[in-house]
Design a protein around this motif. Structure first.
Motif, PDB file in Angstrom:
ATOM      1  N   MET A 128     -75.708 114.069  23.782  1.00 48.38           N
ATOM      2  CA  MET A 128     -74.633 113.994  24.558  1.00 48.38           C
ATOM      3  C   MET A 128     -73.228 114.197  23.519  1.00 48.38           C
ATOM      4  SD  MET A 128     -73.477 112.123  27.544  1.00 48.38           S
ATOM      5  CE  MET A 128     -73.264 112.996  28.992  1.00 48.38           C
ATOM      6  N   ILE A 129     -72.388 114.864  23.544  1.00 51.99           N
ATOM      7  CA  ILE A 129     -71.235 115.162  22.952  1.00 51.99           C
ATOM      8  C   ILE A 129     -70.377 113.721  23.171  1.00 51.99           C
ATOM      9  CG2 ILE A 129     -69.063 115.910  22.829  1.00 51.99           C
ATOM     10  CD1 ILE A 129     -70.338 118.748  23.319  1.00 51.99           C
ATOM     11  N   PHE A 130     -70.275 113.353  24.352  1.00 50.79           N
ATOM     12  CA  PHE A 130     -69.470 111.916  24.534  1.00 50.79           C
ATOM     13  C   PHE A 130     -69.969 111.006  23.649  1.00 50.79           C
ATOM     14  CE2 PHE A 130     -69.248 107.872  26.296  1.00 50.79           C
ATOM     15  CZ  PHE A 130     -67.964 107.463  26.659  1.00 50.79           C
ATOM     16  N   ASN A 131     -71.362 110.656  23.596  1.00 50.69           N
ATOM     17  CA  ASN A 131     -71.753 109.525  22.809  1.00 50.69           C
ATOM     18  C   ASN A 131     -71.449 109.352  21.248  1.00 50.69           C
ATOM     19  OD1 ASN A 131     -74.046 110.388  24.980  1.00 50.69           O
ATOM     20  ND2 ASN A 131     -73.705 108.269  24.889  1.00 50.69           N
ATOM     21  N   ASP A 132     -71.643 110.827  20.769  1.00 48.41           N
ATOM     22  CA  ASP A 132     -71.269 111.075  19.344  1.00 48.41           C
ATOM     23  C   ASP A 132     -69.858 111.000  19.216  1.00 48.41           C
ATOM     24  OD1 ASP A 132     -74.140 111.771  18.941  1.00 48.41           O
ATOM     25  OD2 ASP A 132     -73.636 113.956  19.275  1.00 48.41           O
ATOM     26  N   ARG A 133     -68.933 111.374  19.833  1.00 42.74           N
ATOM     27  CA  ARG A 133     -67.632 111.351  19.731  1.00 42.74           C
ATOM     28  C   ARG A 133     -67.073 109.973  19.719  1.00 42.74           C
ATOM     29  NH1 ARG A 133     -64.735 116.747  21.762  1.00 42.74           N
ATOM     30  NH2 ARG A 133     -65.671 118.203  20.126  1.00 42.74           N
ATOM     31  N   VAL A 134     -67.571 109.082  20.615  1.00 41.98           N
ATOM     32  CA  VAL A 134     -67.051 107.823  20.824  1.00 41.98           C
ATOM     33  C   VAL A 134     -67.716 107.077  19.433  1.00 41.98           C
ATOM     34  CG1 VAL A 134     -67.492 105.667  21.936  1.00 41.98           C
ATOM     35  CG2 VAL A 134     -67.153 107.524  23.409  1.00 41.98           C
ATOM     36  N   LYS A 135     -68.926 107.208  19.018  1.00 40.89           N
ATOM     37  CA  LYS A 135     -69.232 106.609  17.748  1.00 40.89           C
ATOM     38  C   LYS A 135     -68.490 106.980  16.689  1.00 40.89           C
ATOM     39  CE  LYS A 135     -73.251 105.534  15.146  1.00 40.89           C
ATOM     40  NZ  LYS A 135     -74.892 105.751  15.046  1.00 40.89           N
ATOM     41  N   ALA A 136     -68.245 108.504  16.503  1.00 36.20           N
ATOM     42  CA  ALA A 136     -67.578 109.030  15.501  1.00 36.20           C
ATOM     43  C   ALA A 136     -65.921 108.452  15.316  1.00 36.20           C
ATOM     44  CB  ALA A 136     -67.259 110.458  15.509  1.00 36.20           C
ATOM     45  N   LEU A 137     -65.389 108.316  16.478  1.00 33.26           N
ATOM     46  CA  LEU A 137     -63.898 107.596  16.580  1.00 33.26           C
ATOM     47  C   LEU A 137     -64.039 106.231  15.964  1.00 33.26           C
ATOM     48  CD1 LEU A 137     -62.843 109.103  19.844  1.00 33.26           C
ATOM     49  CD2 LEU A 137     -61.812 109.579  17.789  1.00 33.26           C
ATOM     50  N   ARG A 138     -65.118 105.497  16.442  1.00 40.62           N
ATOM     51  CA  ARG A 138     -64.930 104.231  16.193  1.00 40.62           C
ATOM     52  C   ARG A 138     -64.997 104.021  14.563  1.00 40.62           C
ATOM     53  NH1 ARG A 138     -68.912 100.794  14.660  1.00 40.62           N
ATOM     54  NH2 ARG A 138     -70.964 102.232  15.406  1.00 40.62           N
ATOM     55  N   ILE A 139     -66.059 104.808  14.011  1.00 44.57           N
ATOM     56  CA  ILE A 139     -66.446 105.027  12.546  1.00 44.57           C
ATOM     57  C   ILE A 139     -65.069 105.189  11.788  1.00 44.57           C
ATOM     58  CG2 ILE A 139     -67.709 105.674  10.953  1.00 44.57           C
ATOM     59  CD1 ILE A 139     -70.078 105.760  12.777  1.00 44.57           C
ATOM     60  N   GLU A 140     -64.380 106.228  12.455  1.00 43.59           N
ATOM     61  CA  GLU A 140     -63.182 106.713  11.811  1.00 43.59           C
ATOM     62  C   GLU A 140     -62.214 105.640  11.703  1.00 43.59           C
ATOM     63  OE1 GLU A 140     -59.941 109.840  13.645  1.00 43.59           O
ATOM     64  OE2 GLU A 140     -61.805 110.796  13.170  1.00 43.59           O
ATOM     65  N   LYS A 141     -62.197 104.774  12.631  1.00 41.83           N
ATOM     66  CA  LYS A 141     -60.967 103.648  12.692  1.00 41.83           C
ATOM     67  C   LYS A 141     -61.856 102.447  12.032  1.00 41.83           C
ATOM     68  CE  LYS A 141     -58.430 105.300  16.555  1.00 41.83           C
ATOM     69  NZ  LYS A 141     -57.330 105.674  16.130  1.00 41.83           N
ATOM     70  N   LYS A 142     -62.900 102.518  11.474  1.00 43.59           N
ATOM     71  CA  LYS A 142     -63.507 101.379  10.873  1.00 43.59           C
ATOM     72  C   LYS A 142     -63.445 100.210  11.583  1.00 43.59           C
ATOM     73  CE  LYS A 142     -62.397 102.887   6.062  1.00 43.59           C
ATOM     74  NZ  LYS A 142     -61.342 103.965   5.889  1.00 43.59           N
ATOM     75  N   LEU A 143     -63.865 100.271  12.874  1.00 38.20           N
ATOM     76  CA  LEU A 143     -64.005  99.213  13.718  1.00 38.20           C
ATOM     77  C   LEU A 143     -65.442  98.528  14.051  1.00 38.20           C
ATOM     78  CD1 LEU A 143     -61.319 100.610  16.363  1.00 38.20           C
ATOM     79  CD2 LEU A 143     -60.960  98.504  14.637  1.00 38.20           C
TER      80      LEU A 143
END
Length: 71
Positions: free
Chosen positions: A1-16
């Motif tokens: 699902m796109i939602f799950n991937d995007r949430v994870k990618a945003l978190r990783i992008e912000k190093k959280l």
């Protein structure tokens, strides 16, 4: 699902960590972990995550590739 991937990618992008995002968006850690894995978000969680990451709900849900929030 796109939602799950995007949430994870945003978190990783912000190093959280998952814990940091869960706390900042007002959910328990296990609930957030499920969202990154395969769960569908509830309305409140969806809105909180979009606000926290400063992206549109449409972006999180995969309806657009534009991150900007219409204001």
């Amino acid at each position: 699902m796109i939602f799950n991937d995007r949430v994870k990618a945003l978190r990783i992008e912000k190093k959280l960590t998952q814990t940091q995002v869960a706390e900042a968006s007002g959910m328990i850690l296990r609930s957030y972990q499920r969202l990154e894995k395969d769960a569908k978000p509830h309305y409140e969680s969806l809105m909180n995550l979009a606000e926290f990451f400063d992206v549109s709900v449409d972006y999180l849900m995969g309806r657009t590739d534009k991150r900007e929030v219409a204001r």
